[in-house]
Design a protein around this motif. Structure first.
Motif, PDB file in Angstrom:
ATOM      1  N   TYR A 111       0.834  -1.199   0.000  1.00 15.60           N
ATOM      2  CA  TYR A 111       0.000   0.000   0.000  1.00 15.60           C
ATOM      3  C   TYR A 111       0.871   1.253   0.000  1.00 15.60           C
ATOM      4  N   LEU A 112       0.247   2.378  -0.292  1.00 14.06           N
ATOM      5  CA  LEU A 112       0.976   3.634  -0.350  1.00 14.06           C
ATOM      6  C   LEU A 112       1.448   4.058   1.036  1.00 14.06           C
ATOM      7  N   LYS A 113       2.607   4.717   1.058  1.00 16.71           N
ATOM      8  CA  LYS A 113       3.167   5.223   2.318  1.00 16.71           C
ATOM      9  C   LYS A 113       3.621   6.661   2.110  1.00 16.71           C
ATOM     10  N   SER A 114       3.883   7.354   3.193  1.00 15.15           N
ATOM     11  CA  SER A 114       4.267   8.765   3.127  1.00 15.15           C
ATOM     12  C   SER A 114       5.520   8.948   2.281  1.00 15.15           C
ATOM     13  N   GLY A 115       5.455   9.916   1.387  1.00 11.46           N
ATOM     14  CA  GLY A 115       6.566  10.206   0.492  1.00 11.46           C
ATOM     15  C   GLY A 115       6.472   9.541  -0.867  1.00 11.46           C
ATOM     16  N   ASP A 116       5.555   8.591  -1.025  1.00 13.07           N
ATOM     17  CA  ASP A 116       5.405   7.913  -2.311  1.00 13.07           C
ATOM     18  C   ASP A 116       4.920   8.892  -3.391  1.00 13.07           C
ATOM     19  N   VAL A 117       5.417   8.684  -4.601  1.00 12.25           N
ATOM     20  CA  VAL A 117       4.966   9.443  -5.770  1.00 12.25           C
ATOM     21  C   VAL A 117       4.400   8.463  -6.792  1.00 12.25           C
ATOM     22  N   VAL A 118       3.162   8.683  -7.175  1.00  8.00           N
ATOM     23  CA  VAL A 118       2.492   7.804  -8.142  1.00  8.00           C
ATOM     24  C   VAL A 118       2.370   8.544  -9.473  1.00  8.00           C
ATOM     25  N   LYS A 119       2.812   7.885 -10.543  1.00  9.21           N
ATOM     26  CA  LYS A 119       2.715   8.433 -11.891  1.00  9.21           C
ATOM     27  C   LYS A 119       1.934   7.462 -12.766  1.00  9.21           C
ATOM     28  N   ILE A 120       0.856   7.953 -13.332  1.00 11.51           N
ATOM     29  CA  ILE A 120       0.033   7.129 -14.221  1.00 11.51           C
ATOM     30  C   ILE A 120       0.093   7.739 -15.615  1.00 11.51           C
ATOM     31  N   SER A 121       0.526   6.940 -16.581  1.00 14.74           N
ATOM     32  CA  SER A 121       0.682   7.427 -17.951  1.00 14.74           C
ATOM     33  C   SER A 121      -0.223   6.655 -18.897  1.00 14.74           C
ATOM     34  N   ILE A 122      -0.870   7.404 -19.783  1.00 19.03           N
ATOM     35  CA  ILE A 122      -1.642   6.800 -20.864  1.00 19.03           C
ATOM     36  C   ILE A 122      -1.245   7.516 -22.145  1.00 19.03           C
ATOM     37  N   GLU A 123      -0.831   6.725 -23.121  1.00 18.87           N
ATOM     38  CA  GLU A 123      -0.368   7.314 -24.373  1.00 18.87           C
ATOM     39  C   GLU A 123      -1.448   8.203 -24.986  1.00 18.87           C
ATOM     40  N   GLY A 124      -1.018   9.339 -25.460  1.00 20.31           N
ATOM     41  CA  GLY A 124      -1.942  10.274 -26.080  1.00 20.31           C
ATOM     42  C   GLY A 124      -2.566  11.251 -25.112  1.00 20.31           C
ATOM     43  N   ILE A 125      -2.487  10.979 -23.824  1.00 19.52           N
ATOM     44  CA  ILE A 125      -3.066  11.890 -22.827  1.00 19.52           C
ATOM     45  C   ILE A 125      -1.980  12.572 -22.013  1.00 19.52           C
TER      46      ILE A 125
END
Length: 298
Positions: free
Chosen positions: A276-290
């Motif tokens: 699970y997520l914890k303090s300091g985590d960075v989440v990057k979600i990429s979708i081509e074209g967006i």
């Protein structure tokens, strides 16, 4: 066209990204100053409801601005604005499809044979680059879910599958953040899915003409640059067309409504032990074209 919403001087604006620049065209300022059009929407929701006519209006405004003596006066640098979700507030709850990828359903201990719909409160909407709370006071299992999101462009009920694309304005990226323990405790999805900031979206809404086939996109989620999800929208159990048709049997869709289409395998709960997520985590979600939706958690 890539559209974004932003706040400047305590007011909410919208506009298209300036091509090859880290800036946005201030279309409301263009219209107010140059009076290009007889009238122009003052909110992005009103504009979305005009469909492709809205895009043509924006193109006329941008063309007029580029011909003005000082075109830069009509641009706002990304460094001077506060990013918002491209749809800052949906007309109703955000709608979402559960277990729409077979591998994700399997990692959650289920199957993807049923059409599952749940909602998230509009107050859960957050923006690209926004630092979000882990809500550690009420959950210890805050999880990420990278997803393609549909932005509806016109009102419709009982929409046939073959006409579904007519009702789409565009697409954006969403993180369907979930408090897994609350989801289990309440034996339904709403509370665990609706914590403040649990639906960041963005950075843009990309109009459907730029993504003619939403079933041919790659969805990648990284946590601290580690790839956790790497899926293809072609693996959806229920397609974008089927989702719109099925939901509209029961709910009247409206301009500005957002539908999350499900997440591929690789969520935190799917690991043993869970990650699970914890303090300091960075989440990057990429979708081509967006583009890429980025959020830090504290």
């Amino acid at each position: 066209m890539k559209l974004l919403s932003y706040r400047l001087n305590d007011k909410i604006y919208f506009g298209p990204k300036v091509k090859k620049e880290e800036a946005v065209w201030d279309v409301l300022h263009i219209q107010e100053t140059l009076q290009v059009l007889p009238k122009f929407p003052t909110t992005i929701i009103d504009g979305v409801g005009l469909g492709m006519d809205f895009l043509e209006q924006i193109r006329k405004l941008v063309e007029a601005a580029t011909k003005a003596e000082q075109p830069n006066n009509f641009k706002r640098s990304f460094t001077e604005i506060e990013w918002l979700s491209p749809i800052p507030r949906t007309p109703k709850n955000i709608m979402a499809i559960g277990k729409n990828y077979a591998d994700h359903a399997k990692e959650m201990g289920g199957t993807a044979s049923q059409f599952v719909v749940f909602t998230k409160s509009p107050t859960s909407i957050a923006a690209d680059e926004q630092t979000l709370s882990l809500h550690a006071d009420i959950t210890n299992s805050f999880d990420y879910e990278g997803e393609l999101a549909i932005v509806i462009g016109k009102q419709g009920k009982n929409i046939p599958e073959k006409l579904a694309y007519d009702y789409i304005f565009g697409y954006t990226i969403a993180n369907d953040l979930t408090a897994r323990d609350l989801q289990t405790k309440h034996q339904q999805y709403f509370l665990g899915k609706s914590l403040e900031g649990s639906c960041p979206m963005g950075p843009y809404v990309v109009t459907k003409d730029e993504l003619p086939n939403p079933q041919e996109l790659v969805v990648v989620t990284k946590v601290n640059d580690e790839i956790r999800q790497n899926g293809k929208t072609s693996d959806m159990v229920f397609s974008v067309e089927q989702i719109i048709a099925e939901i509209s049997k029961s709910v009247t869709l409206e301009p500005g409504d957002v539908i999350l289409t499900g997440t591929p395998a690789g969520v935190g709960k799917g690991f043993n032990p869970p990650r699970y997520l914890k303090s300091g985590d960075v989440v990057k979600i990429s979708i081509e074209g967006i583009g890429t939706l980025v959020n830090k958690f504290e």
